[in-house]
Design a protein around this motif. Structure first.
Motif, PDB file in Angstrom:
ATOM      1  N   VAL A 256       0.985  -1.231   0.102  1.00 46.91           N
ATOM      2  CA  VAL A 256      -0.017  -0.087   0.058  1.00 46.91           C
ATOM      3  C   VAL A 256       0.878   1.310   0.141  1.00 46.91           C
ATOM      4  O   VAL A 256       2.000   1.377   0.784  1.00 46.91           O
ATOM      5  CB  VAL A 256      -0.894   0.205   1.247  1.00 46.91           C
ATOM      6  N   PRO A 257       0.685   2.278  -1.003  1.00 50.66           N
ATOM      7  CA  PRO A 257       1.683   3.256  -1.128  1.00 50.66           C
ATOM      8  C   PRO A 257       1.638   4.289   0.160  1.00 50.66           C
ATOM      9  O   PRO A 257       0.591   4.007   1.264  1.00 50.66           O
ATOM     10  CB  PRO A 257       0.830   4.071  -2.335  1.00 50.66           C
ATOM     11  N   ALA A 258       2.564   5.051   0.350  1.00 53.36           N
ATOM     12  CA  ALA A 258       2.779   5.976   1.467  1.00 53.36           C
ATOM     13  C   ALA A 258       1.408   7.087   1.326  1.00 53.36           C
ATOM     14  O   ALA A 258       1.001   7.341   0.350  1.00 53.36           O
ATOM     15  CB  ALA A 258       3.741   6.831   1.515  1.00 53.36           C
ATOM     16  N   LEU A 259       0.858   7.331   2.548  1.00 53.51           N
ATOM     17  CA  LEU A 259      -0.254   8.331   2.522  1.00 53.51           C
ATOM     18  C   LEU A 259       0.154   9.580   2.087  1.00 53.51           C
ATOM     19  O   LEU A 259      -0.464  10.485   1.488  1.00 53.51           O
ATOM     20  CB  LEU A 259      -0.981   8.104   3.808  1.00 53.51           C
ATOM     21  N   THR A 260       1.231  10.261   3.223  1.00 50.29           N
ATOM     22  CA  THR A 260       1.856  11.656   3.030  1.00 50.29           C
ATOM     23  C   THR A 260       3.070  11.315   2.843  1.00 50.29           C
ATOM     24  O   THR A 260       3.941  10.455   2.916  1.00 50.29           O
ATOM     25  CB  THR A 260       1.334  12.403   4.381  1.00 50.29           C
ATOM     26  N   GLY A 261       3.781  12.680   2.729  1.00 48.47           N
ATOM     27  CA  GLY A 261       5.479  12.752   2.639  1.00 48.47           C
ATOM     28  C   GLY A 261       5.937  12.507   4.056  1.00 48.47           C
ATOM     29  O   GLY A 261       7.169  12.311   4.071  1.00 48.47           O
ATOM     30  N   ALA A 262       5.162  12.789   5.173  1.00 53.11           N
ATOM     31  CA  ALA A 262       5.599  12.602   6.399  1.00 53.11           C
ATOM     32  C   ALA A 262       5.211  11.264   7.120  1.00 53.11           C
ATOM     33  O   ALA A 262       4.588  11.471   8.202  1.00 53.11           O
ATOM     34  CB  ALA A 262       5.237  13.906   7.095  1.00 53.11           C
ATOM     35  N   ASP A 263       4.869  10.411   6.546  1.00 48.39           N
ATOM     36  CA  ASP A 263       4.489   8.907   7.046  1.00 48.39           C
ATOM     37  C   ASP A 263       5.435   8.613   8.339  1.00 48.39           C
ATOM     38  O   ASP A 263       6.689   8.748   8.051  1.00 48.39           O
ATOM     39  CB  ASP A 263       4.364   7.933   6.293  1.00 48.39           C
ATOM     40  N   LYS A 264       4.863   7.968   9.417  1.00 43.66           N
ATOM     41  CA  LYS A 264       5.672   7.625  10.456  1.00 43.66           C
ATOM     42  C   LYS A 264       6.239   6.262  10.208  1.00 43.66           C
ATOM     43  O   LYS A 264       7.272   5.964  10.729  1.00 43.66           O
ATOM     44  CB  LYS A 264       4.911   7.511  11.726  1.00 43.66           C
ATOM     45  N   LEU A 265       5.836   5.192   9.212  1.00 38.51           N
ATOM     46  CA  LEU A 265       6.463   4.172   9.052  1.00 38.51           C
ATOM     47  C   LEU A 265       7.042   4.180   7.504  1.00 38.51           C
ATOM     48  O   LEU A 265       6.588   4.946   6.596  1.00 38.51           O
ATOM     49  CB  LEU A 265       5.337   3.084   8.852  1.00 38.51           C
ATOM     50  N   PRO A 266       8.110   3.652   7.315  1.00 38.17           N
ATOM     51  CA  PRO A 266       8.756   3.726   5.955  1.00 38.17           C
ATOM     52  C   PRO A 266       7.939   3.145   4.818  1.00 38.17           C
ATOM     53  O   PRO A 266       7.018   2.136   5.335  1.00 38.17           O
ATOM     54  CB  PRO A 266      10.085   2.946   6.271  1.00 38.17           C
TER      55      PRO A 266
END
Lengths: 462, 294
Positions: free
Chosen positions: A320-330
């Motif tokens: 599943v792609p990253a939600l934001t540029g500042a995600d807490k998980l890699p």
């Protein structure tokens, strides 16, 4: 016709009620404790060499070949013992009376539709603590404990109130599936962020293919990408807060953003029309026929679609792609859970043998056989190394490797099925645009609060 | 001699009665007891909780909406089924070909509920379903929709399947009742100048009223259930957004998914008394003067 209930039948019922009232709940008295032999390095639990072992396994999509194989190895080790293997469906219905009367089998794979509710088994004290098994030397390498041969998260997932009571066998990763060949043909690249996902959907739509379909008849399928997105943005803390029923967590910014992200698919018309009424088979078959580019599913999809997938389709599990540029998980982080819940009942006649059976089951040899026959990833680390795997299973193994320790999993589905149902209902409404992300969060939070306030629900903590 | 016969009869009756008592009566009786406990399905260690489960029922929004849905079905299903069945039975009286239709109407009765549910699921499925295909074919494609995925339509779709599967049996039942009306009564009415409509309302219906009364009771019980169709056909199941929730499904979910067997038994007991009350009420409400034929 005289359909009035006669007084006699009513009275008879009342008499029978008092006479039989104790039936469903009448348990046996404590009789024998589990037989025990001498513990050695070869036989760390002291499994009795001649006691019979009864194994009841759910025979579903994965078959039961791997469990039979473990039984064969057990028999080689204890030639005087008999192994009674039963591969069945509807495990719960078959075993419920045996648990009530405290005469259960020695090992149970409590899985599939109609399994017994795990939390109920736990809270009734019906299961053996497996800590001893985890701290025993593994079958393949005596220097390594069984605990250290398992993939991350497996032990935690079987832990209730600090005790490990269940070990799951099959590792399931959740993601978004696509066809490698279809993507190559259109030179599309799998997106790494949700913004890219939406951009790609636009392209896919222009190419005349529906970007997404989903198993709308069972809305939980779409929850998986949704709560995965939320976990990536909010990190492990969010996952824990959700499972701990913390107030307001479903309205937290990360959760709302995730709901909005998924809602965008519907709002922008990226979902194949009619998906909301399709069963999992119908939706998945449409996807296998190339009518849609993406479908959310767990790693069992390849096995399930074996019969209908055209040659050269090459299905791949995408994270599943990253939600934001500042995600807490890699970015590689992936939602994982395991299924095929193996347990040793507390009142098993041969609990020692049961533990030994599980030690064999979690060995490299049996696990490799599982990967090959059942086309799924066993929780035994490294079991698929060096095997030639099919496209989907290979991508699953790669995803697991790339994620490393960054696996996350929610547990509220098992802990609080009423909350899971409320979430499913809400997500179904969200994906049909009958509700908004805000209202979605509102109603799920309300359901979570209701579970938290319900005194008849046993609360868990992580 | 006579004595031996009774012994024989008792011997023949006892085994089935015993089986009935063990497998039918005793579970019923136990449910009554379990409804007052917190039985979780696996532990024999149960606590009596008094009326707790029943008070919970009245504040359980899902159970209440299930109650409403069953209520709606209770109004719609028996009325429509009986009206259709009477119409089909009355209109297939003459001619061999028309009579053959009665056999056709009966066909759904031969299928198990599970098969009926799966078949109707295919009828309603959005992209390749029979219903949408039909609407498309006659140029009404604007009416096409995801039938089972829209809260406004889902329950009605389930009811349509229910009526379809039930109507055949009552066609046969009513047809048999209509056959037993003596021909001279019908002829006399015709000679007096009664048209087919008058004949139906004045002669046929009053003379088959006993059968209609029975049909109301049976169909009422079917309408209070609906579990199998909802479980197999609908989104969720019970959805979308609980728009097809029925009491049987609530009961099933609480017992087998949530492990609340005590609470589920309370639902069962409530359902038992509802059905009983309903049966009595239906029989009272539809009571008429009995007409003795022959």
């Amino acid at each position: 016709m005289n359909a009035h209930p006669s007084r006699r039948t009513l009275l008879l019922g009342a008499v029978a009620a008092t006479a039989l009232s104790a039936c469903a709940t009448s348990g046996a008295d404590d009789d024998d404790t589990s037989a025990k032999g001498d513990a050695t390095a070869e036989n760390p639990f002291g499994a009795p060499a001649d006691a019979p072992l009864e194994v009841v396994v759910f025979k579903g999509g994965y078959g039961d070949q791997y469990a039979i194989e473990a039984g064969t190895v057990y028999k080689q080790k204890f030639p005087k013992a008999t192994v009674d293997h039963k591969g069945i469906q509807r495990v719960g219905e078959v075993l419920q009376p045996r648990f009530i009367s405290d005469d259960p089998p020695d090992v149970v794979d409590n899985s599939g539709a109609g399994r017994l509710d795990l939390v109920t088994l736990v809270s009734s004290g019906k299961l053996t603590d497996l800590t001893e098994l985890l701290d025993a030397p593994s079958l393949d390498d005596p220097a390594k404990k069984v605990r250290d041969t398992l993939m991350p998260g497996v032990v935690e997932e079987g832990t209730y109130d600090g005790k490990v009571l269940v070990l799951n066998y099959s590792s399931v990763l959740w993601g978004i599936w696509y066809s490698k060949s279809l993507f190559a043909k259109h030179s599309w690249a799998y997106p790494t962020s949700w913004a890219e996902m939406l951009a790609l959907c636009e392209q896919v739509k222009k190419a005349g293919i529906a970007p997404w379909t989903w198993q709308g008849k069972f809305p939980e399928y779409m929850n998986d990408p949704l709560i995965s997105l939320a976990a990536k943005a909010g990190g492990h803390d969010l996952v824990k807060s959700v499972d701990n029923l913390e107030p307001g967590i479903w309205k937290s910014p990360a959760m709302l953003a995730a709901a909005d992200a998924v809602h965008q698919l519907a709002a922008r018309g990226y979902i194949m029309p009619g998906s909301e009424a399709l069963s999992h088979t119908e939706a998945q078959n449409a996807w296998s026929k190339g009518q849609a580019a993406f479908i959310p599913c767990g790693s069992w999809l390849e096995g399930e679609q074996q019969q209908v997938t055209p040659a050269g389709f090459d299905m791949v599990l995408g994270t599943v792609p990253a939600l934001t540029g500042a995600d807490k998980l890699p970015n590689g982080a992936v939602m994982a859970a395991s299924s095929e819940s193996f347990l040793v009942p507390a009142k098993a006649g041969n609990a020692r043998g049961g533990l030994e059976y599980l030690r064999i089951l979690f060995s490299q040899k049996v696990a490799r056989g599982f990967a090959q026959n059942s086309k799924a990833l066993p929780v035994v680390a490294g079991a698929t190394d060096g095997l030639t795997l099919s496209s989907g299973l290979a991508s699953t193994a790669e995803t697991a490797k790339a994620a490393g320790a960054n696996l996350f999993g929610y547990r509220f589905r098992t802990w609080y099925p009423a909350l899971a149902k409320a979430l499913d209902d809400a997500t179904g409404e969200l994906l049909t645009k009958r509700t908004t992300p805000d209202k979605w969060a509102e109603r799920v939070q309300k359901a979570a609060d209701a579970v938290a306030a319900d005194s008849s629900v046993t609360k868990q903590k992580r | 001699m006579r004595h031996g016969r009774y012994r024989f009869l008792a011997g023949a009756m006892l085994p089935p009665l015993l089986l009935y008592a063990v497998f039918v009566v005793s579970p019923y009786a136990q449910a009554f007891y379990l409804a007052f406990t917190d039985f979780n399905g696996v532990s024999s260690d149960v606590r009596i909780v008094g009326l707790d489960n029943f008070t919970r029922l009245w504040s359980d929004p899902l159970f209440l909406s299930a109650l409403r849905h069953n209520g709606l079905m209770l109004v719609v299903v028996p009325l429509v089924t009986i009206a259709l069945a009477l119409f089909f039975a009355a209109s297939t009286r003459g001619g061999r070909l028309l009579r053959a239709y009665r056999v056709l109407y009966f066909f759904p009765q031969l299928l198990s509920v599970a098969i009926i549910a799966v078949l109707w699921q295919f009828v309603y499925t959005p992209n390749s379903g029979l219903l949408n295909g039909f609407l498309d074919g006659i140029g009404l494609s604007t009416l096409e929709r995801s039938w089972l995925a829209e809260p406004r339509f889902a329950l009605w779709c389930v009811m349509a399947a229910m009526i379809w599967s039930a109507v055949g049996f009552y066609v046969v039942l009513f047809a048999a009742a209509i056959e037993s009306i003596p021909a001279d009564i019908t002829e006399a009415a015709l000679i007096d100048g009664a048209g087919p409509v008058t004949l139906f309302w004045r002669i046929t219906l009053p003379l088959v009223w006993d059968s209609v009364q029975v049909a109301f009771v049976y169909l009422g019980i079917i309408a209070l259930d609906g579990f199998a169709l909802v479980q197999i056909m609908t989104v969720g199941p019970g959805g979308p957004d609980n728009s097809t929730e029925v009491m049987g499904l609530s009961l099933y979910r609480n017992a087998f998914t949530y492990g609340k067997y005590g609470y589920a038994s309370a639902m069962g007991v409530a359902l038992f008394f509802l059905t009983l009350t309903l049966t009595v009420l239906m029989l009272r409400a539809t009571r008429r003067e009995r007409v003795e034929l022959a």
